[in-house]
Scaffold this active site. Structure first.
Site, short mmCIF file in Angstrom:
data_model
loop_
_atom_site.label_atom_id
_atom_site.label_comp_id
_atom_site.label_asym_id
_atom_site.label_seq_id
_atom_site.Cartn_x
_atom_site.Cartn_y
_atom_site.Cartn_z
N SER A 169 103.04 -2.82 -4.51
CA SER A 169 104.42 -2.92 -4.06
C SER A 169 104.61 -4.27 -3.39
O SER A 169 103.64 -4.86 -2.89
CB SER A 169 104.75 -1.79 -3.07
OG SER A 169 105.98 -2.01 -2.42
N TYR B 103 102.48 2.85 4.42
CA TYR B 103 102.63 2.49 3.01
C TYR B 103 102.33 1.01 2.80
O TYR B 103 101.58 0.64 1.89
CB TYR B 103 104.06 2.81 2.58
CG TYR B 103 104.38 2.52 1.12
CD1 TYR B 103 103.91 3.35 0.12
CD2 TYR B 103 105.16 1.43 0.77
CE1 TYR B 103 104.21 3.10 -1.21
CE2 TYR B 103 105.47 1.16 -0.55
CZ TYR B 103 104.99 2.00 -1.54
OH TYR B 103 105.29 1.75 -2.86
#
Length: 246
Positions: free
Chosen positions: A138, A151
């Protein structure tokens, strides 16, 4: 690397980006193994991908389950030539209110799972002198994101792992890369929109637009765009890259 006839295993293959990657690789002639926790969505994707697709359920955070699932995949389609570490999950919370259990579970699915799955294929790929490992990370693994520290930390770790493995694989015919999408139009994105609506009272369209503005392109990325980047990395000899798609 030639994709036609290769065996590609995609974790988190039942929805969103994983489903798009499986379809893109199948369109290039790969034999597909779809791996995930829930059988029903995996079956739906398998029906779309075609008769070559094999489904096996697994919790990628459990190394014993990973070993069993990968053995079943090899029994069905032979050696795994392409591994796509796509399974992931995200939660949002201010760091000061973050519970350790949330931190640990987020790290487990986004980072530990990459370790477990990659360990299952790396030695065989080295012995064969050929293999492709692509991890779906990501932009949060490159730049950081507020209110998503577990995350972001996990995705940073996943990118770092790919870069380290890439260095070890130099000259061995095996590559390790990451793709780093921004906001992608998936179920995870829909949950982010719902969270913004709940906490701010904004409409769904307003929430989508707010998140889209965070992507440099000013729009939400499609799963197919991520899949195209994965296919490009599998075809090429590029190694140790973190390709940003935003």
């Amino acid at each position: 690397m030639m994709i036609d006839g290769a065996h590609a295993l995609v974790t988190g293959g039942g929805t969103g980006i994983g489903a798009a990657i499986a379809q893109a690789l199948a369109d290039q002639g790969a034999k597909i193994t779809l791996l995930g926790r829930r059988e029903a969505p995996l079956r739906e994707v398998a029906d779309s991908v075609g008769a070559q697709a094999y489904v096996t359920t697994c919790d990628v955070t459990d190394p014993a389950q990973v070993a069993t699932a990968f053995a079943a995949a090899r029994e069905r389609h032979g050696a795994i030539d392409i591994l796509v570490n796509n399974a992931g999950a995200a939660t949002t919370a201010p760091f000061a209110k973050l519970e350790f259990e949330t931190w640990r579970s987020t790290m487990s699915v986004n980072c530990d799972a990459v370790f477990h799955c990659t360990r299952e294929v790396i030695e065989a790929m080295v012995e064969a002198g050929s293999g492709r490992i692509v991890t779906v990370a990501s932009v949060a693994g490159l730049h950081g994101v507020a209110y998503a520290s577990p995350y972001s930390a996990a995705k940073h770790a996943a990118v770092g792992l790919m870069r380290s493995i890439a260095l070890e694989m130099e000259g061995r015919g095996v590559t390790a890369n990451a793709v780093c999408p921004g906001f992608v139009d998936t179920d995870m994105f829909a949950r982010s929109v719902a969270t913004i609506r709940e906490k701010t009272g904004r409409s769904a369209d307003e929430a989508r637009a707010e998140l889209a503005r965070l992507n440099p392109s000013g729009r939400v990325i499609t799963p197919q765009e991520v899949a195209a980047a994965v296919v490009e990395l599998v075809r090429s000899d590029r190694n140790g890259e973190a390709v940003e798609i935003a």
